[in-house]
Design a protein around this motif. Structure first.
Motif, short mmCIF file in Angstrom:
data_model
loop_
_atom_site.label_atom_id
_atom_site.label_comp_id
_atom_site.label_asym_id
_atom_site.label_seq_id
_atom_site.Cartn_x
_atom_site.Cartn_y
_atom_site.Cartn_z
N GLN A 173 -24.65 3.47 -22.48
CA GLN A 173 -25.29 2.46 -23.33
C GLN A 173 -24.24 1.57 -23.98
O GLN A 173 -24.41 0.35 -24.03
N GLU A 184 -39.50 4.38 -28.37
CA GLU A 184 -39.35 5.84 -28.37
C GLU A 184 -38.67 6.32 -29.65
O GLU A 184 -39.08 7.32 -30.25
N PRO A 214 -34.59 3.40 -19.33
CA PRO A 214 -35.59 2.72 -20.15
C PRO A 214 -35.09 1.35 -20.60
O PRO A 214 -33.89 1.14 -20.80
N GLU A 230 -38.51 -0.07 -24.55
CA GLU A 230 -38.89 1.34 -24.47
C GLU A 230 -38.00 2.20 -25.36
O GLU A 230 -38.48 3.10 -26.05
N LYS A 231 -36.68 1.92 -25.37
CA LYS A 231 -35.76 2.69 -26.21
C LYS A 231 -36.12 2.52 -27.68
O LYS A 231 -36.16 3.50 -28.43
N PRO A 246 -31.24 -1.02 -29.86
CA PRO A 246 -32.03 -1.57 -28.77
C PRO A 246 -32.66 -2.92 -29.12
O PRO A 246 -32.90 -3.74 -28.22
#
Length: 144
Positions: free
Chosen positions: A123, A24, A16, A20-21, A87
């Motif tokens: 990550q 979410e 993602p 998107e992270k 993010p």
């Protein structure tokens, strides 16, 4: 919303994006508190559509002012704020905007990267790489 399928193979899904992270995680934190998009958007001073686009990753993470209002409205813990900020910072750094981030923001990124239970190794390494590239390219310089 997970990453996009990049081939005809169902198991081949890209990771993602930072948008998107962020979306979410924001959606999960909102849902955990039983908060609706309508109530949260009113308290944060943004439209429901804006919040929906953030949660689905169609918009980048919000401005620092909106981020702060979302965090305060949800009553997040320090750890949750750091998780949500990660993010957002990753998005800014990936766009080469690190020179806009104050020193405190960079220190927060470095702190979060050291806390292994907050993010996974993949990550952490990706964000550390982005941060290092940005700093090597003069991202640490200040406008005079």
């Amino acid at each position: 919303m997970a990453g996009k399928n990049t081939s005809n193979h169902p198991e081949s899904v890209s990771p993602p994006s930072p948008n998107e992270k962020f979306g979410e995680l924001l959606r999960a934190l909102r849902a955990d508190r039983g908060e609706t998009q309508t109530r949260l958007s009113k308290r944060a001073g943004i439209s429901v559509g804006h919040l929906c686009e953030i949660e689905t990753g169609k918009r980048p993470p919000p401005s620092p002012a909106v981020f702060k209002r979302l965090v305060e409205s949800l009553g997040l813990t320090e750890l949750q704020i750091q998780q949500l900020a990660l993010p957002a910072f990753e998005h800014e750094l990936s766009k080469g905007h690190s020179h806009h981030l104050p020193d405190l923001s960079r220190k927060l990124i470095e702190h979060v990267l050291r806390v292994s239970s907050v993010i996974d190794l993949h990550q952490a390494l990706a964000i550390q790489s982005i941060l290092n590239k940005s700093l090597e390219q003069g991202g640490d310089k200040r406008d005079s």
